[in-house]
Design a protein around this motif. Sequence first.
Motif, PDB file in Angstrom:
ATOM      1  N   LYS A   1       1.155  -1.288  -0.229  1.00 39.30           N
ATOM      2  CA  LYS A   1       0.573  -0.324   0.445  1.00 39.30           C
ATOM      3  C   LYS A   1       1.292   1.245  -0.021  1.00 39.30           C
ATOM      4  O   LYS A   1       0.289   2.064  -0.304  1.00 39.30           O
ATOM      5  CB  LYS A   1      -1.142  -0.185   1.672  1.00 39.30           C
ATOM      6  N   GLN A   2       2.367   1.025   0.879  1.00 38.01           N
ATOM      7  CA  GLN A   2       2.712   2.583   1.177  1.00 38.01           C
ATOM      8  C   GLN A   2       3.680   2.724  -0.346  1.00 38.01           C
ATOM      9  O   GLN A   2       3.953   4.003  -1.414  1.00 38.01           O
ATOM     10  CB  GLN A   2       4.686   1.900   2.009  1.00 38.01           C
ATOM     11  N   ALA A   3       3.919   1.044  -0.866  1.00 40.53           N
ATOM     12  CA  ALA A   3       4.741   1.741  -2.786  1.00 40.53           C
ATOM     13  C   ALA A   3       3.876   2.332  -3.220  1.00 40.53           C
ATOM     14  O   ALA A   3       4.000   2.816  -4.521  1.00 40.53           O
ATOM     15  CB  ALA A   3       4.561  -0.075  -2.566  1.00 40.53           C
ATOM     16  N   LEU A   4       2.516   1.509  -3.641  1.00 38.85           N
ATOM     17  CA  LEU A   4       1.578   2.015  -4.522  1.00 38.85           C
ATOM     18  C   LEU A   4       0.762   3.907  -4.445  1.00 38.85           C
ATOM     19  O   LEU A   4       1.124   4.611  -5.177  1.00 38.85           O
ATOM     20  CB  LEU A   4       0.165   0.960  -4.473  1.00 38.85           C
ATOM     21  N   GLU A   5       1.399   3.954  -3.174  1.00 36.24           N
ATOM     22  CA  GLU A   5       0.533   5.157  -2.711  1.00 36.24           C
ATOM     23  C   GLU A   5       1.684   6.407  -3.050  1.00 36.24           C
ATOM     24  O   GLU A   5       2.041   7.015  -3.463  1.00 36.24           O
ATOM     25  CB  GLU A   5       0.421   5.784  -1.080  1.00 36.24           C
ATOM     26  N   GLU A   6       2.833   5.795  -2.968  1.00 35.76           N
ATOM     27  CA  GLU A   6       4.537   6.935  -2.784  1.00 35.76           C
ATOM     28  C   GLU A   6       4.896   6.747  -4.124  1.00 35.76           C
ATOM     29  O   GLU A   6       4.795   7.739  -5.509  1.00 35.76           O
ATOM     30  CB  GLU A   6       6.032   6.105  -2.535  1.00 35.76           C
ATOM     31  N   ALA A   7       4.582   5.144  -5.816  1.00 37.03           N
ATOM     32  CA  ALA A   7       4.170   5.501  -7.091  1.00 37.03           C
ATOM     33  C   ALA A   7       3.183   5.747  -7.487  1.00 37.03           C
ATOM     34  O   ALA A   7       2.953   7.226  -8.657  1.00 37.03           O
ATOM     35  CB  ALA A   7       3.874   4.535  -7.901  1.00 37.03           C
ATOM     36  N   LEU A   8       2.328   6.718  -7.358  1.00 36.20           N
ATOM     37  CA  LEU A   8       1.108   7.487  -7.554  1.00 36.20           C
ATOM     38  C   LEU A   8       1.593   8.827  -7.568  1.00 36.20           C
ATOM     39  O   LEU A   8       1.721   9.714  -8.229  1.00 36.20           O
ATOM     40  CB  LEU A   8      -0.508   7.399  -6.336  1.00 36.20           C
ATOM     41  N   ARG A   9       2.100   9.378  -6.168  1.00 35.95           N
ATOM     42  CA  ARG A   9       2.327  10.289  -5.689  1.00 35.95           C
ATOM     43  C   ARG A   9       3.827  10.880  -7.093  1.00 35.95           C
ATOM     44  O   ARG A   9       4.031  12.099  -7.445  1.00 35.95           O
ATOM     45  CB  ARG A   9       3.077  10.470  -4.850  1.00 35.95           C
ATOM     46  N   TYR A  10       4.386  10.570  -7.337  1.00 37.24           N
ATOM     47  CA  TYR A  10       5.604  10.222  -8.232  1.00 37.24           C
ATOM     48  C   TYR A  10       5.064  10.759  -9.823  1.00 37.24           C
ATOM     49  O   TYR A  10       5.304  11.886 -10.054  1.00 37.24           O
ATOM     50  CB  TYR A  10       6.723   9.673  -8.113  1.00 37.24           C
ATOM     51  N   LEU A  11       4.141  10.075  -9.661  1.00 34.35           N
ATOM     52  CA  LEU A  11       3.190   9.213 -11.105  1.00 34.35           C
ATOM     53  C   LEU A  11       2.891  10.938 -11.462  1.00 34.35           C
ATOM     54  O   LEU A  11       2.311  11.442 -12.925  1.00 34.35           O
ATOM     55  CB  LEU A  11       2.836   8.475 -11.492  1.00 34.35           C
ATOM     56  N   LYS A  12       2.484  11.401 -10.661  1.00 34.08           N
ATOM     57  CA  LYS A  12       1.586  12.218 -10.611  1.00 34.08           C
ATOM     58  C   LYS A  12       1.924  14.158 -10.457  1.00 34.08           C
ATOM     59  O   LYS A  12       1.820  14.722 -11.238  1.00 34.08           O
ATOM     60  CB  LYS A  12       0.180  12.391  -9.791  1.00 34.08           C
ATOM     61  N   THR A  13       2.836  14.123 -10.152  1.00 32.93           N
ATOM     62  CA  THR A  13       3.902  15.229  -9.629  1.00 32.93           C
ATOM     63  C   THR A  13       4.761  15.222  -9.939  1.00 32.93           C
ATOM     64  O   THR A  13       4.647  15.846 -10.320  1.00 32.93           O
ATOM     65  CB  THR A  13       4.160  14.479  -8.048  1.00 32.93           C
ATOM     66  N   ASP A  14       5.937  14.259 -10.676  1.00 27.67           N
ATOM     67  CA  ASP A  14       7.242  14.131 -10.974  1.00 27.67           C
ATOM     68  C   ASP A  14       7.018  13.561 -12.163  1.00 27.67           C
ATOM     69  O   ASP A  14       8.107  13.940 -13.024  1.00 27.67           O
ATOM     70  CB  ASP A  14       8.181  13.829  -9.822  1.00 27.67           C
ATOM     71  N   TRP A  15       6.094  12.683 -12.517  1.00 26.77           N
ATOM     72  CA  TRP A  15       6.611  12.564 -13.684  1.00 26.77           C
ATOM     73  C   TRP A  15       6.227  13.072 -15.362  1.00 26.77           C
ATOM     74  O   TRP A  15       5.112  13.704 -15.666  1.00 26.77           O
ATOM     75  CB  TRP A  15       5.674  11.044 -14.272  1.00 26.77           C
ATOM     76  N   LYS A  16       7.092  13.436 -15.579  1.00 30.34           N
ATOM     77  CA  LYS A  16       6.310  14.260 -17.684  1.00 30.34           C
ATOM     78  C   LYS A  16       6.387  12.986 -18.322  1.00 30.34           C
ATOM     79  O   LYS A  16       7.335  11.783 -18.523  1.00 30.34           O
ATOM     80  CB  LYS A  16       7.934  14.769 -17.632  1.00 30.34           C
ATOM     81  N   VAL A  17       5.365  13.382 -19.279  1.00 32.64           N
ATOM     82  CA  VAL A  17       5.219  12.379 -20.199  1.00 32.64           C
ATOM     83  C   VAL A  17       6.609  12.383 -20.961  1.00 32.64           C
ATOM     84  O   VAL A  17       6.671  13.987 -21.710  1.00 32.64           O
ATOM     85  CB  VAL A  17       4.154  12.687 -21.106  1.00 32.64           C
ATOM     86  N   GLN A  18       7.139  11.402 -21.320  1.00 34.30           N
ATOM     87  CA  GLN A  18       9.149  11.590 -22.217  1.00 34.30           C
ATOM     88  C   GLN A  18       7.915  11.419 -23.563  1.00 34.30           C
ATOM     89  O   GLN A  18       7.111  10.781 -24.322  1.00 34.30           O
ATOM     90  CB  GLN A  18       9.533  10.440 -22.085  1.00 34.30           C
TER      91      GLN A  18
END
Length: 334
Positions: free
Chosen positions: A317-334
């Motif tokens: 659950k923690q791994a998923l929450e952190e991945a969600l935050r990363y992909l929403k906030t820091d991920w830029k469509v390459q």
Amino acid sequence: MSKDLALVTGGNGHLANNLIRLLVSKNQNVRTTVRDINNTAPFKGLDCEVVQANLLNKATLRKACKDVTHIYAVAANFSMWAKDPKTEIYDNNLKGTQNLFDSAKACGVKNIVYVSSVAALDFNTLPANVDNGYNTDRRNWYYNSKNDSDKLALALGETYNIRTVLILPSAMIGSQAHKLSYSNNLVYQILKGEIPVDTNVTLNWVDVKDVAFGAYQAMLKGKDQERYILSNPTHTTLQDSVNIAAKLYPELQLKTPKKVPKCLLYTVAGLMEFSSKLTGKEPLLQRHYLDMFYGLKQDYDIRKSKEELDFNPKPSKQALEEALRYLKTDWKVQ
């Protein structure tokens, strides 16, 4: 500085890039391979040597293995679909494994940590563990390739007298991505509200950084010819995954995917497969995928990895929450 030189194959991939960062932080000398030498963005600020190599080209691999003391064999074709899956997925993964071990033997490499997959486990008894043998379901060419390249790596390691330790990760997600992996892409689809129905397929989320640490520990402490599962103990349903995202980001108004009968999913999958033959694009759903995974609980026995590798992953659950935050906030469509 150690005189040892570690080679990490497929350095722009999700796991490999995180592993390189970990090794560099441990002051290790690192070389990595990429197919496109001009793809330098994943290595910005990293003190590592980048060389061009392709698993299907033994000459380039031989050059990459020169002066190397140990190899992290990470690169592979991770595809659940292809126009010609036998050739593009299965044959390539087996040939790549053979070429890597041949090159390692020629260059005197003593240690290999080989990245296999939980796909190479028998799911007839749960939780799945390495003592139960290999997956008996032969309906998917990617799964077949992981089963057979896992066996091949162990056989070649023994034949060539190379210490060979296998790690078997589950669905790796999280930060420091330079392209969307299969698993991170699923998390991204959840964020975008693109999971309309529950296919009754479960996931076993694990943070990619925990897997990188497990790979590092496997090189340090793993036993020759042994296999180690790098996952969380219990699965997460697709509904639960969407609900975790909805609670984290209520403003997205994500809806819990509805359960639909398997027979209806099967019909839809058949239509999607037919369409893919016309478009040449991967279908979102495949019938044999439903046959393999519908209702399957992806639970794993990780006691061996905990005891022998000090592997202690953050909860799914923690791994998923952190991945969600990363992909929403820091991920830029390459």
